[in-house]
Design a protein around this motif. Structure first.
Motif, PDB file in Angstrom:
ATOM      1  N   GLY A  97      -8.753  -2.038  -4.789  1.00 28.49           N
ATOM      2  CA  GLY A  97      -8.056  -2.683  -5.900  1.00 28.49           C
ATOM      3  C   GLY A  97      -7.361  -3.964  -5.484  1.00 28.49           C
ATOM      4  N   LEU A  98      -6.714  -3.955  -4.322  1.00 26.62           N
ATOM      5  CA  LEU A  98      -6.041  -5.162  -3.827  1.00 26.62           C
ATOM      6  C   LEU A  98      -7.040  -6.289  -3.565  1.00 26.62           C
ATOM      7  CD1 LEU A  98      -3.469  -3.557  -1.347  1.00 26.62           C
ATOM      8  CD2 LEU A  98      -2.939  -4.705  -3.506  1.00 26.62           C
ATOM      9  N   VAL A  99      -8.170  -5.943  -2.968  1.00 25.76           N
ATOM     10  CA  VAL A  99      -9.206  -6.953  -2.680  1.00 25.76           C
ATOM     11  C   VAL A  99      -9.753  -7.537  -3.983  1.00 25.76           C
ATOM     12  CG1 VAL A  99     -11.499  -7.324  -1.698  1.00 25.76           C
ATOM     13  CG2 VAL A  99      -9.821  -5.937  -0.467  1.00 25.76           C
ATOM     14  N   LEU A 100     -10.053  -6.670  -4.950  1.00 26.27           N
ATOM     15  CA  LEU A 100     -10.576  -7.144  -6.228  1.00 26.27           C
ATOM     16  C   LEU A 100      -9.547  -7.993  -6.969  1.00 26.27           C
ATOM     17  CD1 LEU A 100     -12.416  -3.946  -7.536  1.00 26.27           C
ATOM     18  CD2 LEU A 100     -13.460  -6.041  -6.667  1.00 26.27           C
ATOM     19  N   ALA A 101      -8.289  -7.562  -6.946  1.00 23.22           N
ATOM     20  CA  ALA A 101      -7.248  -8.310  -7.645  1.00 23.22           C
ATOM     21  C   ALA A 101      -7.095  -9.707  -7.052  1.00 23.22           C
ATOM     22  CB  ALA A 101      -5.926  -7.558  -7.577  1.00 23.22           C
ATOM     23  N   TYR A 102      -7.182  -9.802  -5.713  1.00 26.14           N
ATOM     24  CA  TYR A 102      -6.981 -11.105  -5.075  1.00 26.14           C
ATOM     25  C   TYR A 102      -8.171 -12.037  -5.289  1.00 26.14           C
ATOM     26  CZ  TYR A 102      -6.295 -14.651  -1.488  1.00 26.14           C
ATOM     27  OH  TYR A 102      -6.155 -15.851  -0.828  1.00 26.14           O
ATOM     28  N   VAL A 117      -1.098  -1.088  -8.334  1.00 25.41           N
ATOM     29  CA  VAL A 117      -1.736  -2.320  -7.859  1.00 25.41           C
ATOM     30  C   VAL A 117      -1.926  -3.304  -9.006  1.00 25.41           C
ATOM     31  CG1 VAL A 117      -3.861  -3.288  -6.898  1.00 25.41           C
ATOM     32  CG2 VAL A 117      -2.888  -1.202  -5.922  1.00 25.41           C
ATOM     33  N   PHE A 118      -2.403  -2.808 -10.157  1.00 25.54           N
ATOM     34  CA  PHE A 118      -2.710  -3.683 -11.285  1.00 25.54           C
ATOM     35  C   PHE A 118      -1.617  -3.680 -12.352  1.00 25.54           C
ATOM     36  CE2 PHE A 118      -6.872  -2.694  -9.457  1.00 25.54           C
ATOM     37  CZ  PHE A 118      -7.446  -3.950  -9.384  1.00 25.54           C
ATOM     38  N   ASN A 119      -0.487  -3.051 -12.053  1.00 22.42           N
ATOM     39  CA  ASN A 119       0.654  -3.013 -12.991  1.00 22.42           C
ATOM     40  C   ASN A 119       0.247  -2.426 -14.337  1.00 22.42           C
ATOM     41  OD1 ASN A 119       3.425  -3.471 -13.536  1.00 22.42           O
ATOM     42  ND2 ASN A 119       2.947  -5.348 -14.635  1.00 22.42           N
ATOM     43  N   VAL A 120      -0.547  -1.364 -14.300  1.00 21.74           N
ATOM     44  CA  VAL A 120      -1.032  -0.719 -15.519  1.00 21.74           C
ATOM     45  C   VAL A 120       0.031   0.264 -16.022  1.00 21.74           C
ATOM     46  CG1 VAL A 120      -2.829   0.734 -16.514  1.00 21.74           C
ATOM     47  CG2 VAL A 120      -3.413  -0.946 -14.758  1.00 21.74           C
TER      48      VAL A 120
END
Length: 314
Positions: free
Chosen positions: A148-153, A260-263
């Motif tokens: 998730g962190l990699v995709l978000a960045y 991670v995505f603040n959902v």
């Protein structure tokens, strides 16, 4: 199928009661005093005693549990001790978000895992099979929050193809809703797809070695037709079973991905309830999560019975 559905629903009722009872009494072992958390460190003993009486936690545990259970049966899960909101209202706003993310990630996992698993089985022993096997092992080893962190960045911040975090306001259209869920669903689904790919590969290899498949191929039927009409349905039985376990894992993993995505989903709600010893919120969170797992497993049991008539009740 109807008898199977009724039996599973009836079995779920005592299970839900047992889960609620267990969580209620285990939560009492938490040393955090909700009254002290609400009132602050400067509160005197008299104020704390009044707050405990207001919250109802000064009564015997059995009395507290019985009152909560009577209210929960009619759909009243109580009031949030910290903001005064109805628990049912808060859950109603968060359940669609988490369910959309979990089922979206399950679709991703099944689509990717099944496709690569079948491909690996059809190319067993070749470089395609070895590549998919190695990739599946890596997928099992990498945690979903790191993905998730990699995709978000990269996808969200660098390329700006999709939102890196959940919008500050509720998405006003289905398109924006889906757009905001794509990265969380992919982050959750990749790890699950690795396990499904390995299971699908193993199951498909076993089915392809069955006599009826060999006979169909020997008669000259196209491989694609034999696989699609004869092999996949039988190979799907263990995959469906694994999907049930993966759904429970996805619900647990969604907690980390939500951060991670603040959902604004159930995961963050449940973590906050645990840290604050917010009993009504904690019990509501556990009940809803358990109900989702039970419903998903009932659906998978029905799917399993459809695929394999031998497991249907007489």
């Amino acid at each position: 199928m109807i008898r199977l559905l009724i039996s599973r629903v009836l079995a779920a009722i005592p299970l839900m009661l047992m889960v609620a009872t267990l969580v209620f009494f285990l939560a009492q072992l938490n040393p955090v005093d909700p009254a002290a958390t609400i009132m602050g460190d400067d509160a005197d003993l008299e104020s704390l005693a009044e707050k405990r009486a207001e919250l109802g936690i000064d009564r015997p545990l059995v009395v507290q549990y019985w009152d909560w259970l009577n209210s929960a049966v009619v759909g009243d899960l109580g009031t949030n001790w910290f903001n005064g909101e109805e628990i049912t209202t808060e859950l109603r706003d968060r359940i669609p978000v988490t369910l959309s993310m979990v089922f979206g990630s399950l679709i991703v996992a099944l689509a990717i895992g099944s496709a690569f698993g079948v491909l690996a089985a059809l190319k067993a022993g070749r470089w395609t099979d070895r590549t998919i096997t190695v990739a599946s092992s890596l997928g099992l080893a990498v945690p979903n929050f790191w993905i998730g962190l990699v995709l978000a960045y990269y996808v969200g911040v660098k390329l700006q193809w999709l939102p890196a975090i959940w919008p500050t306001t509720r998405p006003d259209s289905l398109a924006r809703w889906v757009e905001a869920l794509i990265l969380p669903c992919v982050a959750l689904g990749i790890s699950a797809s690795a396990a499904i790919a390995r299971q699908a590969r193993s199951s498909m290899i076993g089915v392809l070695q069955r006599d009826y498949v060999r006979t169909a191929l020997a008669k000259g039927l196209p491989v694609r037709r034999v696989v699609s009409r004869h092999a996949i349905r039988n190979a799907a039985i263990p995959v469906v079973t694994l999907a049930g376990f993966q759904t429970s894992a996805l619900i647990g993993g969604s907690i980390f991905v939500e951060f991670v995505f603040n959902v604004p989903g159930l995961g963050r709600f449940g973590v906050d309830a645990i840290l604050r010893q917010n009993m009504p919120a904690l019990l509501g969170f556990v009940l809803v999560t358990a109900a989702v797992v039970v419903i998903v497993n009932i659906i998978l049991d029905l799917s399993y019975a459809w695929l394999n008539p031998k497991v249907r009740p007489e």
